[in-house]
Design a protein around this motif. Structure first.
Motif, mmCIF file in Angstrom:
data_model
loop_
_atom_site.group_PDB
_atom_site.id
_atom_site.type_symbol
_atom_site.label_atom_id
_atom_site.label_comp_id
_atom_site.label_asym_id
_atom_site.label_seq_id
_atom_site.Cartn_x
_atom_site.Cartn_y
_atom_site.Cartn_z
ATOM 1 N N LEU A 147 0.800 -1.228 0.000
ATOM 2 C CA LEU A 147 0.000 0.000 0.000
ATOM 3 C C LEU A 147 0.828 1.270 0.000
ATOM 4 C CD1 LEU A 147 -2.893 -0.804 2.519
ATOM 5 C CD2 LEU A 147 -2.868 -1.043 0.028
ATOM 6 N N PHE A 148 2.071 1.214 0.480
ATOM 7 C CA PHE A 148 2.803 2.462 0.712
ATOM 8 C C PHE A 148 4.195 2.512 0.090
ATOM 9 C CE2 PHE A 148 -0.152 1.847 4.270
ATOM 10 C CZ PHE A 148 -0.904 3.008 4.158
ATOM 11 N N LYS A 149 4.499 1.580 -0.789
ATOM 12 C CA LYS A 149 5.842 1.572 -1.368
ATOM 13 C C LYS A 149 6.060 2.751 -2.319
ATOM 14 C CE LYS A 149 5.447 -1.285 -5.553
ATOM 15 N NZ LYS A 149 6.361 -0.461 -6.382
ATOM 16 N N ASP A 150 4.982 3.300 -2.839
ATOM 17 C CA ASP A 150 5.029 4.484 -3.709
ATOM 18 C C ASP A 150 3.976 5.476 -3.229
ATOM 19 O OD1 ASP A 150 7.059 3.764 -5.687
ATOM 20 O OD2 ASP A 150 5.634 2.221 -6.350
ATOM 21 N N ASP A 151 3.898 6.619 -3.892
ATOM 22 C CA ASP A 151 2.866 7.585 -3.530
ATOM 23 C C ASP A 151 1.490 7.017 -3.852
ATOM 24 O OD1 ASP A 151 1.845 8.833 -6.310
ATOM 25 O OD2 ASP A 151 4.009 8.500 -6.434
ATOM 26 N N LYS A 152 0.468 7.610 -3.264
ATOM 27 C CA LYS A 152 -0.886 7.082 -3.365
ATOM 28 C C LYS A 152 -1.347 6.862 -4.803
ATOM 29 C CE LYS A 152 -3.993 9.167 -0.833
ATOM 30 N NZ LYS A 152 -5.086 10.090 -0.396
ATOM 31 N N ALA A 153 -1.168 7.853 -5.647
ATOM 32 C CA ALA A 153 -1.644 7.752 -7.028
ATOM 33 C C ALA A 153 -0.964 6.601 -7.765
ATOM 34 C CB ALA A 153 -1.396 9.069 -7.768
ATOM 35 N N THR A 154 0.333 6.431 -7.553
ATOM 36 C CA THR A 154 1.085 5.360 -8.225
ATOM 37 C C THR A 154 0.615 3.992 -7.743
ATOM 38 O OG1 THR A 154 3.011 6.806 -8.437
ATOM 39 C CG2 THR A 154 3.395 4.438 -8.660
ATOM 40 N N VAL A 155 0.374 3.864 -6.447
ATOM 41 C CA VAL A 155 -0.099 2.594 -5.896
ATOM 42 C C VAL A 155 -1.470 2.238 -6.451
ATOM 43 C CG1 VAL A 155 -0.913 1.465 -3.780
ATOM 44 C CG2 VAL A 155 1.254 2.714 -3.778
ATOM 45 N N ILE A 156 -2.361 3.206 -6.499
ATOM 46 C CA ILE A 156 -3.705 2.959 -7.033
ATOM 47 C C ILE A 156 -3.634 2.504 -8.484
ATOM 48 C CG2 ILE A 156 -5.893 4.060 -7.677
ATOM 49 C CD1 ILE A 156 -5.580 5.811 -5.154
ATOM 50 N N GLU A 157 -2.806 3.169 -9.280
ATOM 51 C CA GLU A 157 -2.659 2.795 -10.693
ATOM 52 C C GLU A 157 -2.078 1.395 -10.836
ATOM 53 O OE1 GLU A 157 -3.785 4.205 -13.476
ATOM 54 O OE2 GLU A 157 -4.787 5.562 -12.050
ATOM 55 N N ALA A 158 -1.165 1.027 -9.949
ATOM 56 C CA ALA A 158 -0.568 -0.308 -10.010
ATOM 57 C C ALA A 158 -1.614 -1.385 -9.776
ATOM 58 C CB ALA A 158 0.554 -0.421 -8.977
ATOM 59 N N PHE A 159 -2.542 -1.138 -8.871
ATOM 60 C CA PHE A 159 -3.611 -2.101 -8.620
ATOM 61 C C PHE A 159 -4.616 -2.121 -9.770
ATOM 62 C CE2 PHE A 159 -2.017 -2.094 -4.276
ATOM 63 C CZ PHE A 159 -2.232 -3.414 -3.885
ATOM 64 N N LYS A 160 -4.826 -0.992 -10.405
ATOM 65 C CA LYS A 160 -5.722 -0.955 -11.566
ATOM 66 C C LYS A 160 -5.116 -1.713 -12.745
ATOM 67 C CE LYS A 160 -8.123 3.452 -10.740
ATOM 68 N NZ LYS A 160 -8.297 4.851 -11.222
ATOM 69 N N ALA A 161 -3.803 -1.580 -12.895
ATOM 70 C CA ALA A 161 -3.128 -2.163 -14.046
ATOM 71 C C ALA A 161 -2.910 -3.664 -13.924
ATOM 72 C CB ALA A 161 -1.770 -1.475 -14.258
ATOM 73 N N ASN A 162 -2.881 -4.185 -12.722
ATOM 74 C CA ASN A 162 -2.582 -5.610 -12.516
ATOM 75 C C ASN A 162 -3.565 -6.194 -11.519
ATOM 76 O OD1 ASN A 162 -1.541 -8.144 -12.015
ATOM 77 N ND2 ASN A 162 0.554 -7.465 -11.635
ATOM 78 N N SER A 163 -4.551 -6.914 -12.007
ATOM 79 C CA SER A 163 -5.594 -7.455 -11.135
ATOM 80 C C SER A 163 -5.033 -8.487 -10.149
ATOM 81 C CB SER A 163 -6.711 -8.100 -11.964
ATOM 82 O OG SER A 163 -6.200 -9.175 -12.747
ATOM 83 N N PHE A 164 -3.951 -9.169 -10.538
ATOM 84 C CA PHE A 164 -3.392 -10.173 -9.631
ATOM 85 C C PHE A 164 -2.762 -9.520 -8.405
ATOM 86 C CE2 PHE A 164 -0.445 -13.332 -7.974
ATOM 87 C CZ PHE A 164 -1.258 -14.457 -7.956
ATOM 88 N N ARG A 165 -2.331 -8.291 -8.552
ATOM 89 C CA ARG A 165 -1.808 -7.563 -7.388
ATOM 90 C C ARG A 165 -2.896 -7.465 -6.314
ATOM 91 N NH1 ARG A 165 2.842 -5.188 -7.545
ATOM 92 N NH2 ARG A 165 3.481 -3.809 -5.854
ATOM 93 N N GLY A 166 -4.098 -7.218 -6.753
ATOM 94 C CA GLY A 166 -5.232 -7.174 -5.834
ATOM 95 C C GLY A 166 -5.545 -8.538 -5.246
ATOM 96 N N GLU A 167 -5.435 -9.570 -6.057
ATOM 97 C CA GLU A 167 -5.666 -10.923 -5.553
ATOM 98 C C GLU A 167 -4.666 -11.270 -4.452
ATOM 99 O OE1 GLU A 167 -6.209 -14.158 -8.347
ATOM 100 O OE2 GLU A 167 -6.866 -12.753 -9.902
ATOM 101 N N TYR A 168 -3.427 -10.870 -4.666
ATOM 102 C CA TYR A 168 -2.375 -11.161 -3.677
ATOM 103 C C TYR A 168 -2.675 -10.425 -2.370
ATOM 104 C CZ TYR A 168 2.261 -12.326 -1.894
ATOM 105 O OH TYR A 168 3.297 -12.830 -1.147
ATOM 106 N N LEU A 169 -3.044 -9.143 -2.476
ATOM 107 C CA LEU A 169 -3.371 -8.364 -1.285
ATOM 108 C C LEU A 169 -4.556 -8.973 -0.559
ATOM 109 C CD1 LEU A 169 -3.020 -5.876 0.542
ATOM 110 C CD2 LEU A 169 -4.446 -4.588 -1.080
ATOM 111 N N ASN A 170 -5.584 -9.362 -1.299
ATOM 112 C CA ASN A 170 -6.751 -10.009 -0.684
ATOM 113 C C ASN A 170 -6.347 -11.273 0.074
ATOM 114 O OD1 ASN A 170 -9.145 -8.554 -1.017
ATOM 115 N ND2 ASN A 170 -9.398 -9.224 -3.150
#
Length: 359
Positions: A147-170
């Motif tokens: 959640l915090f490795k980059d600034d907020k906007a960059t993190v949000i875009e990373a989750f939008k761009a890669n759905s598996f990133r969200g699966e991993y977090l879940n």
């Protein structure tokens, strides 16, 4: 003959009195039953319940964010994450019984996160959180990184761009909830009552569990949250700021303070009967010559004053290895002798663990 019997009676009485002192059979104005009941029902059980509730909220907010990564859902998730991490500080010292059975500590708060391996798993679309080797790719530290490795906007875009990133977090947060639910269910069930009546001071007693895990938690606090990052366990002596707790969210100092406060409150039994009262009871009998309870509480005050001299980001103090953090580490080290040597000796409790690097 009567005189002989009189002398024998006196000698036997003296021998009995001597043995009573040597075996610790000193009559105390203290109830271990009351103390264990206070710890089980008024400290441990509600603390674990609060942590479980906060992780359930974290799970809910994680699912909302993953399904719709926006600034609003991110902010709600960030708040839930911080609450869960803050509540973890209050249960960190209770790693016995169901927590030990469930690898609660290692699964929840092994830091620093191995972000290289974590990112490799995301690229490979691999989720395997069940093995021991996965402890440094999951838990609260992994959420901190994701959640915090980059600034907020960059993190949000990373989750939008890669759905598996969200699966991993879940998956990481679901694992946190599974562990928290197991421990909470046990304490909400029969375990609190079992713990409260397990009196004595042998290695299987509740008192032994409290004292040993209390010391482990304090040493983790001193070493992993401060010392190791300062290079105190390194041949090079170089600092490693990124290895501190909650490095990415910049909550390291807040969590360090909360851990120290939680440990002090455990010693005091919060507002009830605690280890401090137990030591005072021994002091009042004269079996220990020093008011160890007052000595320990005074050292906590010194540590709080050193913490108050620190500023966030705490990583800056670590990187500079400045006088402020060096003084903090020195004062934290002084408390170890009091709680790991003097307190167990006074209470006739054996320290049964070897020093560990795990948190």
């Amino acid at each position: 003959m009567k005189l002989f019997k009189y002398f024998i009676t006196i000698i036997l009485a003296l021998v009995f009195f001597s043995c009573s002192e040597e075996n610790g059979n000193i009559e105390l104005d203290f109830s271990q039953t009351d103390m264990l009941g206070n710890y089980a029902n008024n400290i441990i059980k509600p603390s674990i319940s609060n942590y479980h509730t906060s992780v359930a909220s974290l799970d809910e907010k994680t699912k909302s964010f993953v399904s719709a990564p926006t600034e609003e859902t991110f902010d709600a998730l960030s708040s839930a994450f911080l609450s869960a991490y803050q509540n973890w500080a209050t249960v960190n010292a209770f790693q016995y019984g169901p927590a030990l059975e469930n690898a609660f500590l290692a699964s929840t708060n092994t830091f620093p996160t191995d972000y290289t391996e974590l990112e490799a798993d995301i690229v490979a679309e691999n989720i395997n959180l069940g093995s021991v080797t996965s402890n440094n790719k999951k838990g609260l530290p992994a959420v901190d990184y994701l959640l915090f490795k980059d600034d907020k906007a960059t993190v949000i875009e990373a989750f939008k761009a890669n759905s598996f990133r969200g699966e991993y977090l879940n998956a990481v947060v679901a694992d946190l909830l599974t562990k928290a639910t197991y421990v909470n269910d046990a304490w909400s069930g029969d375990y609190a009552a079992t713990f409260a009546v397990n009196e004595g001071n042998d290695p299987s007693s509740s008192l032994s569990a409290i004292v040993n895990e209390y010391n482990k938690a304090y040493e983790r606090c001193k070493n992993q949250r401060v010392g190791y990052a300062l290079g105190k366990n390194s041949l090079s002596g170089r600092s490693s700021p990124m290895s501190i707790e909650a490095y990415y969210s910049v909550n390291s100092l807040d969590l360090l303070k909360r851990n120290v406060t939680a440990l002090e409150n455990i010693f005091k039994g919060n507002d009830g009967v605690g280890l401090d009262d137990y030591l005072t009871a021994y002091y009042n009998t004269g079996s220990i010559q020093e008011d160890l309870s007052a000595k320990i509480l005074n050292q906590f005050e010194v540590i709080h004053s050193k913490l108050d001299n620190c500023q966030s980001p705490f990583a800056n103090h670590i990187e500079a290895q400045d006088e402020t953090v060096e003084e903090l580490y020195t004062e934290m080290s002084k408390l170890v002798v009091m709680i790991k040597s003097e307190m167990p000796s006074a209470l006739s409790v054996k320290i049964t663990y070897q020093d560990s690097d795990g948190d």
